[in-house]
Structure formats: C-alpha cells, structure tokens
Design a protein around this motif. Sequence first.
Motif, PDB file in Angstrom:
ATOM      1  N   VAL A  57       0.849  -1.186   0.000  1.00  0.00           N
ATOM      2  CA  VAL A  57       0.000   0.000   0.000  1.00  0.00           C
ATOM      3  C   VAL A  57       0.886   1.237   0.000  1.00  0.00           C
ATOM      4  N   ASP A  58       0.287   2.368  -0.370  1.00  0.00           N
ATOM      5  CA  ASP A  58       1.000   3.636  -0.328  1.00  0.00           C
ATOM      6  C   ASP A  58       1.349   3.960   1.125  1.00  0.00           C
ATOM      7  N   PRO A  59       2.535   4.500   1.382  1.00  0.00           N
ATOM      8  CA  PRO A  59       2.911   4.829   2.769  1.00  0.00           C
ATOM      9  C   PRO A  59       1.903   5.730   3.473  1.00  0.00           C
ATOM     10  N   LEU A  60       1.282   6.647   2.755  1.00  0.00           N
ATOM     11  CA  LEU A  60       0.304   7.524   3.398  1.00  0.00           C
ATOM     12  C   LEU A  60      -0.923   6.745   3.851  1.00  0.00           C
ATOM     13  N   LEU A  61      -1.297   5.705   3.121  1.00  0.00           N
ATOM     14  CA  LEU A  61      -2.410   4.855   3.563  1.00  0.00           C
ATOM     15  C   LEU A  61      -2.026   4.071   4.805  1.00  0.00           C
ATOM     16  N   ALA A  62      -0.737   3.762   4.930  1.00  0.00           N
ATOM     17  CA  ALA A  62      -0.279   3.061   6.132  1.00  0.00           C
ATOM     18  C   ALA A  62      -0.517   3.892   7.382  1.00  0.00           C
ATOM     19  N   PHE A  63      -0.624   5.205   7.223  1.00  0.00           N
ATOM     20  CA  PHE A  63      -0.874   6.069   8.387  1.00  0.00           C
ATOM     21  C   PHE A  63      -2.215   5.758   9.042  1.00  0.00           C
ATOM     22  N   LEU A 117      16.985   3.030   6.095  1.00  0.00           N
ATOM     23  CA  LEU A 117      15.843   2.452   5.403  1.00  0.00           C
ATOM     24  C   LEU A 117      14.955   3.580   4.891  1.00  0.00           C
ATOM     25  N   SER A 118      14.211   3.298   3.845  1.00  0.00           N
ATOM     26  CA  SER A 118      13.325   4.324   3.295  1.00  0.00           C
ATOM     27  C   SER A 118      12.026   3.689   2.832  1.00  0.00           C
ATOM     28  N   LEU A 119      11.031   4.531   2.626  1.00  0.00           N
ATOM     29  CA  LEU A 119       9.732   4.115   2.109  1.00  0.00           C
ATOM     30  C   LEU A 119       9.669   4.423   0.619  1.00  0.00           C
ATOM     31  N   SER A 120       8.961   3.602  -0.111  1.00  0.00           N
ATOM     32  CA  SER A 120       8.853   3.783  -1.558  1.00  0.00           C
ATOM     33  C   SER A 120       7.424   4.160  -1.926  1.00  0.00           C
ATOM     34  N   ALA A 121       7.297   5.213  -2.730  1.00  0.00           N
ATOM     35  CA  ALA A 121       5.991   5.658  -3.213  1.00  0.00           C
ATOM     36  C   ALA A 121       6.177   6.375  -4.541  1.00  0.00           C
TER      37      ALA A 121
END
Length: 291
Positions: A57-63, A117-121
């Motif tokens: 899922v998109d990182p913002l949806l993970a919020f 580490l980083s998030l991918s979007a």
Amino acid sequence: MSAAALLNGALLGGLYALVALGLSLVFGIMRVVNLAHGILVLAGAYLAIMITRSVPVDPLLAFLGVGPAVFVVAALTQRLLLQRLLDHSLEAPLVATFGLLLIGQGFFTFGFGTGPLSLSAPWGRSGLTVAGLTVQMVNVVAFALAVVVIVAVQLLLTRTRLGTALRAASTDPATASTLGINIGLMHALTFGAAAAIAALAGIVYGTAFSVDPNAGLPLLVLGFTVVVMGGVGSVLGTLAGGVLVGVVSTAVGALAAPVYSSIAVNVLLLVLLLVRPRGLSIPRLRRKALP
C-alpha cells in the motif's frame, strides 16, 4: 541558484513544519519539552515500513494504522508515566522523555538494524512542473499535508469547545480544573495527537529521505529550530519557521555546499533570537486569551 531550487526549499519547509508541530503543541499546552519527539517521528517511519513490507500500500495509507497506534501508545505513556512525574516537578518529565529517546533508539536498532531504510511511493520519486519550474512531488505532498494539518489544528484550538478546554488547561490549569476540565485527559489527548502528527511527518520524511535509529536526535534538533524560529507554542508560526529553514538551508547548500546549510540555519536562529526573541509569529498559544 535557481528559482526552482528556492521553491523546492520552501516546499520542503512544509515537511520541517510537520516534524516540528507536535513539539510545539506539547510545549504550548503542557509546558513540557518532549525530548522523545524525534523517536516519535522515527516510529511513524518504521511502522509504515513494517506495514508496506507486508501489504503493498502507499505509505500515506499506512498512516491509517500507524496514526491511531502511535496516538494510543503516546497517550497512555503520558497518563501512566509523564503525568505522574509532572505532578512532582517540571524537570522529571524532561529526564523521562530523554530516557524514552534512548530506549527508542535501542529498540529500533534491535528491530531494524543500524543501516538506513526508506519508504517507496510513486510521489516520492516523481517531479512536477509549475509555471516552468520543476519541483519534487514529495515536497509538494509534504507542504500540502503541513498546511492541512496546521490549519486543522489551529481551527480546532480556536473554534471548538475542545480547543477552548485545551487552551484553558494551558493558560490556568488550576482554574480550569475547578471548572470541570479534566487536565490529565487534555494533556493525554495533546500528547497523543502530537505523536500522531509526528508519525505522519515520519512517513513523509522516510519517503523523501531515509531513516536510521540514530536519526531521532537530529530530528529533535530540527524540530526545536523550527519551533523557536516560528515562535514557541505558535501553530501557524511553525509553518513560517519551517519554510524559513527550508529556504535558507537550500539556498546556502546551492551557493556554497550542503555541509554549510546547518551552520547557516543555526546562525540565523541566533540572530533571530537577538532581534525577535518570540520568533516570526503570530502570538503564541500560551499567551492567547480565552474567548
């Protein structure tokens, strides 16, 4: 130095403001300097990394999962630990939050290692052209989120009954308590909301850059710088402080070298404190009269 670089710096300032907002809220309402704030930012990034590794899922949806989880943990920490310490002295919570910073650093090192580490979007890697100027989409997203969150917090504090109760708890806790306002609950809500905002900032930060367990202290220093520049306790001033830091660091990095950006920001902070000790704002929350 191009106009596009300055625009990117100003938009990046939105991310800096988002990082600092929770720090400003906690101090403005609770009178507590939360030295664990940087770890809360990292918590948002690392929890989002865990979720996106399991579910694409998109990182913002993970919020949607990260935000409530961080809110609950932070609110319970405030009620069960910090509030009890605050009843004894103002210094005890300061020491406790520094301890939480160290515990969090060790916890993230154990769980995720020491490497970045980083998030991918998709919005983390693409660009956007505005009036012939190319800006990074992640900066646009960060600035838009900062504006939405800051305006929402400002409206909540100034236009709602909950906001009136929060400001009463900030201005005169003893009187507010006699009027039936639960000061402990107000502080728990403040600490939880500030942590959730920090977690959102961590998700965007982890998408724009990368995070490692030792980034908590630098993020805390960044937050302090923005808060002081914008005016301690000022919600709207946080955005002004973030934009100023973003523009100055980008401009100095382009004209000289990135290594001098932090030096220039710190010098500007000292000059601003001499010229305008209250920062750029917009009256501070703790000075604002109740309606």
